[in-house]
Design an enzyme around this catalytic site. Structure first.
Site, PDB file in Angstrom:
ATOM      1  N   SER A   1      -7.343  74.952  60.106  1.00 52.38           N
ATOM      2  CA  SER A   1      -7.883  75.091  61.471  1.00 52.38           C
ATOM      3  C   SER A   1      -6.755  75.424  62.447  1.00 52.38           C
ATOM      4  CB  SER A   1      -8.649  73.837  61.914  1.00 52.38           C
ATOM      5  OG  SER A   1      -7.785  72.753  62.114  1.00 52.38           O
TER       6      SER A   1
ATOM      7  N   LYS B   1      -7.259  63.726  65.274  1.00 52.74           N
ATOM      8  CA  LYS B   1      -8.369  62.778  65.397  1.00 52.74           C
ATOM      9  C   LYS B   1      -7.925  61.343  65.664  1.00 52.74           C
ATOM     10  CE  LYS B   1     -11.853  63.709  65.576  1.00 52.74           C
ATOM     11  NZ  LYS B   1     -12.955  64.401  66.318  1.00 52.74           N
TER      12      LYS B   1
HETATM   13  N1  PMP Z   1      -9.319  70.708  62.930  1.00 51.07           N
HETATM   14  C1  PMP Z   1      -9.413  69.754  61.995  1.00 51.07           C
HETATM   15  C2  PMP Z   1      -8.589  69.897  60.755  1.00 51.07           C
HETATM   16  C3  PMP Z   1     -10.277  68.664  62.183  1.00 51.07           C
HETATM   17  O1  PMP Z   1     -10.372  67.716  61.231  1.00 51.07           O
HETATM   18  C4  PMP Z   1     -11.050  68.584  63.358  1.00 51.07           C
HETATM   19  C5  PMP Z   1     -11.997  67.439  63.543  1.00 51.07           C
HETATM   20  N2  PMP Z   1     -13.137  67.507  62.718  1.00 51.07           N
HETATM   21  C6  PMP Z   1     -10.937  69.605  64.313  1.00 51.07           C
HETATM   22  C7  PMP Z   1     -10.052  70.651  64.065  1.00 51.07           C
HETATM   23  C8  PMP Z   1     -11.770  69.621  65.567  1.00 51.07           C
HETATM   24  O2  PMP Z   1     -11.585  68.513  66.402  1.00 51.07           O
HETATM   25  P1  PMP Z   1     -12.739  67.981  67.358  1.00 51.07           P
HETATM   26  O3  PMP Z   1     -13.622  67.077  66.552  1.00 51.07           O
HETATM   27  O4  PMP Z   1     -12.034  67.253  68.437  1.00 51.07           O
HETATM   28  O5  PMP Z   1     -13.517  69.161  67.860  1.00 51.07           O
END
Ligand code: PMP
Length: 309
Positions: free
Chosen positions: A258, A41
């Site tokens: 994630s 981010k």
């Molecule tokens: N994985 C994690 C740990 C995140 O914090 C985020 C952002 N919320 C994402 C994936 C997804 O990123 P994006 O907002 O660019 O879709």
């Protein structure tokens, strides 16, 4: 070196052991935990704040306000400190203890919202406050700010193309705001329209893949185009936990949940692809952000009193 240059240009690492399960297909991953504040981010936060300054919306006297599941908030807090702006973050109360502690350490003000309303509740609360006091706040509104996905269009997509020497055949990643997926995919499709872009979503509204959204049951980000992905696949929380543990124990990559979901989805995809395919995915943040989570210990490994790490 300018501290803002510590955002982006992350290494692309091959997941050799995990790829060895596949027939001539390799999985590579962007080490986003190497960014300044420790997550993917940073790219979007840098772009949104610099655009705010360039357009005069972010100027001395203003406070940066937004909703975040944690990582964007931490990125604002770190970059806000560099730029000299106070930061207020709305986040669901069930965000990990590590995230709240890091935000506090970086001097951000944290407003906790109902865990039952998840990221939507945090979004609506931040919106209400920002709109009530426009003179006081700069509200990047990460869910609806084109600078978010464009950050990935201008950096992540270019890096992946260059780091694979144009050999990437598939890009697969999960979505929170969808900025990473939309921006990177758009850029890669411009380089080569045959690159397949695959979006990963949690398989249920109630999931443990922090930072990602179950799009069908939550507010849609303004720039999310559901017709853009060539395919959708689902991620299961338990399978994501298992892959997160494997990444630490087999690949030496201590990353967040994630990232585990992304790599599990990449592995499943890889089983269906012809030899020679090259899949790229994202390692969104570090495992340190989840240190207090129980999932690091598989049940029969838990010693003594059954406490987690
Ligand atoms: N994985 C994690 C740990 C995140 O914090 C985020 C952002 N919320 C994402 C994936 C997804 O990123 P994006 O907002 O660019 O879709």
């Amino acid at each position: 070196m300018n501290i803002f240059d510590l955002v982006g240009n992350t290494p692309l690492v091959e997941l050799k052991k995990i790829s060895s399960e596949l027939a001539g297909v390799s999985i590579w991953a962007k080490a986003e935990f190497r960014n300044l504040s420790g997550s993917v981010k940073d790219r979007a936060a840098r772009a949104m704040l610099l655009e705010g300054i360039a357009t005069g919306q972010l100027r001395p006297g203003k406070t940066i306000i937004d909703a975040s599941s944690g990582n964007t908030g931490i990125a604002y807090a770190v970059l806000g400190a560099v730029l000299g702006y106070p930061v207020t973050i709305y986040l669901p109360a069930n965000a990990s203890r590590e995230r709240k502690t890091i935000l506090a350490c970086c001097g951000a003000t944290v407003v906790e919202t109902s865990p039952l309303e998840s990221s939507d509740g945090a979004y609506l609360a931040a919106k209400t406050e920002a709109e009530a006091h426009p003179e006081k706040y700069f509200w990047p509104n990460q869910y609806n700010n084109d600078a978010n996905w464009k950050a990935h269009y201008n950096t992540t997509g270019v890096e992946i193309w260059e780091q694979t020497g144009g050999k990437v055949t598939h890009f697969i990643t999960g979505m929170g705001t969808s900025g990473t997926f939309m921006g990177t995919s758009r850029r890669l499709k411009e380089y080569n329209k045959n690159i397949e872009v695959v979006a990963v979503q949690p398989d249920s509204p109630f999931h443990g893949i922090e930072g990602t959204k179950h799009m069908d049951s939550t507010l849609r980000p303004g720039f999310y185009d559901e017709k853009f992905p060539d395919r959708f696949v689902t991620a299961n929380t338990e399978a994501a936990y298992e892959m997160t543990r494997r990444l630490a124990r087999e690949e030496g990559l201590f990353v967040g949940v994630s990232s585990g979901a992304n790599v599990q989805a990449a592995l499943d995809l890889g089983r269906t692809l012809p030899s020679g395919s090259l899949i790229v995915t994202m390692l969104c943040d570090s495992g340190f952000r989840y240190l207090s989570d129980e999932f690091w210990c598989v049940p029969d490994e838990v010693a003594g009193d059954g406490e987690g790490i």
